[in-house]
Write an enzyme that holds these catalytic residues in place. Structure first.
Site, mmCIF file in Angstrom:
data_model
loop_
_atom_site.group_PDB
_atom_site.id
_atom_site.type_symbol
_atom_site.label_atom_id
_atom_site.label_comp_id
_atom_site.label_asym_id
_atom_site.label_seq_id
_atom_site.Cartn_x
_atom_site.Cartn_y
_atom_site.Cartn_z
ATOM 1 N N CYS A 25 78.779 -81.052 -45.306
ATOM 2 C CA CYS A 25 79.512 -82.099 -44.712
ATOM 3 C C CYS A 25 80.855 -81.712 -44.776
ATOM 4 C CB CYS A 25 79.019 -83.387 -45.153
ATOM 5 S SG CYS A 25 79.310 -84.710 -43.778
ATOM 6 N N CYS A 97 76.919 -83.095 -40.429
ATOM 7 C CA CYS A 97 77.774 -83.833 -39.551
ATOM 8 C C CYS A 97 78.114 -82.638 -38.570
ATOM 9 C CB CYS A 97 78.944 -84.394 -40.532
ATOM 10 S SG CYS A 97 80.086 -83.049 -41.185
ATOM 11 N N CYS A 104 81.415 -74.957 -40.187
ATOM 12 C CA CYS A 104 81.106 -74.259 -41.409
ATOM 13 C C CYS A 104 81.323 -72.579 -41.218
ATOM 14 C CB CYS A 104 79.591 -74.791 -41.349
ATOM 15 S SG CYS A 104 78.687 -73.970 -42.758
#
Length: 150
Positions: A25, A97, A104
């Site tokens: 997240c 999320c 990422c």
């Protein structure tokens, strides 16, 4: 034994090895922390759970409080960045999320990457009771998803 084939003993080791799941997240403060704690508590016999953030900030008190309500203690969890795992390998990387899904970075090693988004309870507004209700709702959604998925 032919190249690329495994012996029965190797298959057994693979089946007995716990799968390593990393929840990601943005801040590693709520959703990923709750997912880590829930997977450890609910499926710790089969999985090793970890969490990290793309921009870690600290574990949110609302996550700690609402997890304690169901008997899961995450008080000693720390918010970590992805770099804290170095070259560790995971079987699955789950972004929880949308921002983390978009930003990422590459996590080393072969793994399945999956996205399962949840609303950010830390963004809830209103009274303290309203905010805790948001944390409870998201915690329960994550729990139900883990029970269905793992």
């Amino acid at each position: 034994m032919a190249e690329g084939m495994t012996s029965p003993g190797e298959d057994l080791v693979e089946k007995e090895r716990k799968k390593r799941i990393l929840f990601v997240c943005t801040h590693n403060s709520s959703r990923s922390q709750m997912a880590e704690g829930l997977l450890r508590a609910l499926r710790g016999d089969r999985y090793e759970a970890f969490s990290a953030g793309t921009e870690p900030t600290g574990v949110h008190p609302g996550a700690i409080e609402t997890m304690a309500e169901i008997g899961i203690d995450i008080r000693n969890h720390a918010s970590k960045g992805l770099s804290s795992f170095g070259d560790e390998a995971f079987d699955e990387v789950v972004t929880v999320c949308g921002h983390a899904q978009e930003t990422c970075p590459i996590v080393p090693g072969p793994h399945r990457k999956h996205h399962q988004g949840f609303e950010d309870p830390a963004a809830a507004t209103g009274t303290e009771a309203d905010v805790l209700a948001a944390f409870r709702r998201v915690r329960n959604e994550i729990r139900d998803w883990i029970l269905r998925t793992y």
